[in-house]
Design a protein around this motif. Structure first.
Motif, PDB file in Angstrom:
ATOM      1  N   ASP A 263      -0.373   4.265   9.018  1.00  0.00           N
ATOM      2  CA  ASP A 263       0.971   4.301   9.762  1.00  0.00           C
ATOM      3  C   ASP A 263       1.003   3.216  10.635  1.00  0.00           C
ATOM      4  N   TRP A 264       0.374   2.228  10.624  1.00  0.00           N
ATOM      5  CA  TRP A 264       0.116   1.228  12.062  1.00  0.00           C
ATOM      6  C   TRP A 264       1.436   0.644  12.164  1.00  0.00           C
ATOM      7  N   ASP A 265       2.401   0.300  11.327  1.00  0.00           N
ATOM      8  CA  ASP A 265       3.939  -0.174  11.295  1.00  0.00           C
ATOM      9  C   ASP A 265       4.883   0.810  10.927  1.00  0.00           C
ATOM     10  N   ALA A 271       6.067  -1.016   5.179  1.00  0.00           N
ATOM     11  CA  ALA A 271       6.296  -2.419   5.907  1.00  0.00           C
ATOM     12  C   ALA A 271       5.043  -2.921   6.608  1.00  0.00           C
ATOM     13  N   GLY A 272       4.749  -4.080   6.467  1.00  0.00           N
ATOM     14  CA  GLY A 272       3.735  -4.567   7.486  1.00  0.00           C
ATOM     15  C   GLY A 272       2.446  -4.017   7.001  1.00  0.00           C
ATOM     16  N   TRP A 273       1.637  -3.342   7.736  1.00  0.00           N
ATOM     17  CA  TRP A 273       0.238  -2.823   7.565  1.00  0.00           C
ATOM     18  C   TRP A 273       0.494  -1.405   7.033  1.00  0.00           C
ATOM     19  N   SER A 274       1.714  -0.931   6.802  1.00  0.00           N
ATOM     20  CA  SER A 274       1.813   0.478   6.796  1.00  0.00           C
ATOM     21  C   SER A 274       1.995   0.939   5.333  1.00  0.00           C
ATOM     22  N   ALA A 275       1.392   2.079   4.903  1.00  0.00           N
ATOM     23  CA  ALA A 275       1.567   2.553   3.468  1.00  0.00           C
ATOM     24  C   ALA A 275       2.863   3.238   3.073  1.00  0.00           C
ATOM     25  N   SER A 276       2.942   3.561   1.842  1.00  0.00           N
ATOM     26  CA  SER A 276       4.198   4.150   1.454  1.00  0.00           C
ATOM     27  C   SER A 276       4.325   5.645   1.917  1.00  0.00           C
ATOM     28  N   LYS A 277       5.286   6.209   1.953  1.00  0.00           N
ATOM     29  CA  LYS A 277       5.587   7.711   2.344  1.00  0.00           C
ATOM     30  C   LYS A 277       4.762   8.476   1.242  1.00  0.00           C
ATOM     31  N   GLN A 278       4.849   7.970  -0.010  1.00  0.00           N
ATOM     32  CA  GLN A 278       4.145   8.745  -1.341  1.00  0.00           C
ATOM     33  C   GLN A 278       2.762   8.811  -1.075  1.00  0.00           C
ATOM     34  N   ILE A 279       1.922   7.849  -0.677  1.00  0.00           N
ATOM     35  CA  ILE A 279       0.595   7.974  -0.668  1.00  0.00           C
ATOM     36  C   ILE A 279       0.209   8.630   0.652  1.00  0.00           C
TER      37      ILE A 279
END
Ligand code: G3P
Ligand code: CA
Ligand code: CA
Length: 289
Positions: A263-265, A271-279
């Protein structure tokens, strides 16, 4: 519906789902009882059909609160806050503490005696949406992959033994020199591209999909257990590798937690370094065979 294949009176003598399949001819997916070498009887899920079957669920990593930074529920990292005084956090990757239940493996962390008792060769990973019922795991999982090289044989036959040799511990080594094994995977659901696309653009530019790297280390010498279908190619490993140690120096404690810094971004922004909501909102189920 899932198979409740064993009758109550059947003695649970098998140590793994592979043994249940090979010796006792059980061939349906479902919940089974196993017995460890020391006689502990426990229930877990067996995948008896994927790629020949015989896969034993031994653990799940569930993120109950992405905003909690090494707080309650972060059993695969630290429930004690991010602190260099507890460099391996709760130590779950290399101890015999067990927690959770198979049925709740997508709603809470799960670790059973099979994690340290079973001698296995390969690891399978399923990404299953949080709170899915066990009879729906197979149909709702959006990514499933497994190693094919029998790499565990070189590390004592299970992840307990691997992480004894390669501790998930702050300051245990440096990136990339002291990364654990990087192992290629075959996909059972999804593919390398859909796996990679679960991560934000910065992560995609700093990793290659189609692998699992074990015991990854980041720039600040924090350690993580498992990279989610990727091999990191830089040392910002905290955005795609999970199950961390007890101390993440960068912006401490922001990266500390079971899903580290997915969740960094921002939470689920992709976006950026963040993962999708799904994963971000899916439990990571770990199997042995
Ligand atoms: O892992 C990324 C971090 O080290 C730097 O991120 O926010 O400066 O792009 P940022
Ligand atoms: Ca957790
Ligand atoms: Ca970083």
């Amino acid at each position: 519906n899932i198979c409740l294949c064993q009758r109550g009176r059947d003695p649970p003598t098998a140590r793994s789902c592979k043994e249940l399949k090979q010796k006792h001819k059980f061939n349906k997916d479902g919940l089974y009882f196993l017995r460890s070498a020391r006689g502990v009887v426990y229930q877990t899920y067996c995948d008896m059909t994927t790629a020949g079957g015989g896969w034993t669920l031994v653990a799940s990593v569930h993120e109950n609160n992405m905003y909690g930074k090494c707080t309650t529920g972060d059993r695969w990292s630290s429930q004690q806050g991010g602190n260099s005084n507890s460099p391996d956090g709760d130590g779950s990757w290399s101890n015999t503490v067990t927690f959770g239940t198979a049925e709740a493996a997508t709603s809470d962390d799960f670790k059973n005696p099979g994690y340290y008792d079973i001698t296995a060769e390969d690891v399978a990973v399923w990404h299953v949406p949080n709170n899915e019922r066990v009879d729906r795991w197979k149909q709702t999982s959006f990514l499933r992959y497994h190693t094919v090289t029998k790499f565990l044989s070189s590390y004592g036959g299970n992840l307990y033994s691997l992480f004894k040799q390669l501790p998930v511990k702050y300051n245990a080594g440096s990136c990339p020199a002291n990364h654990g094994p990087t192992v290629p995977v075959a996909y059972d659901v999804g593919d390398a591209t859909s796996n990679h696309n679960q991560f934000g653009p910065n992560v995609r530019a700093n990793s290659v999909p189609g692998f699992i790297t074990f015991r990854a280390i980041n720039n600040e010498r924090a350690a993580m257990a498992i990279c989610l279908g990727v091999k990191p190619t830089s040392c910002h490993t905290e955005h795609s590798c999970i199950g961390g140690c007890g101390y993440f120096p960068e912006a401490s404690p922001r990266q500390c937690g079971d899903f580290t810094s997915l969740d960094w971004d921002g939470y689920g922004t992709h976006a950026g370094w963040s993962a999708s909501k799904q994963i971000t909102e899916a439990a990571v189920l770990i199997f042995y065979r």
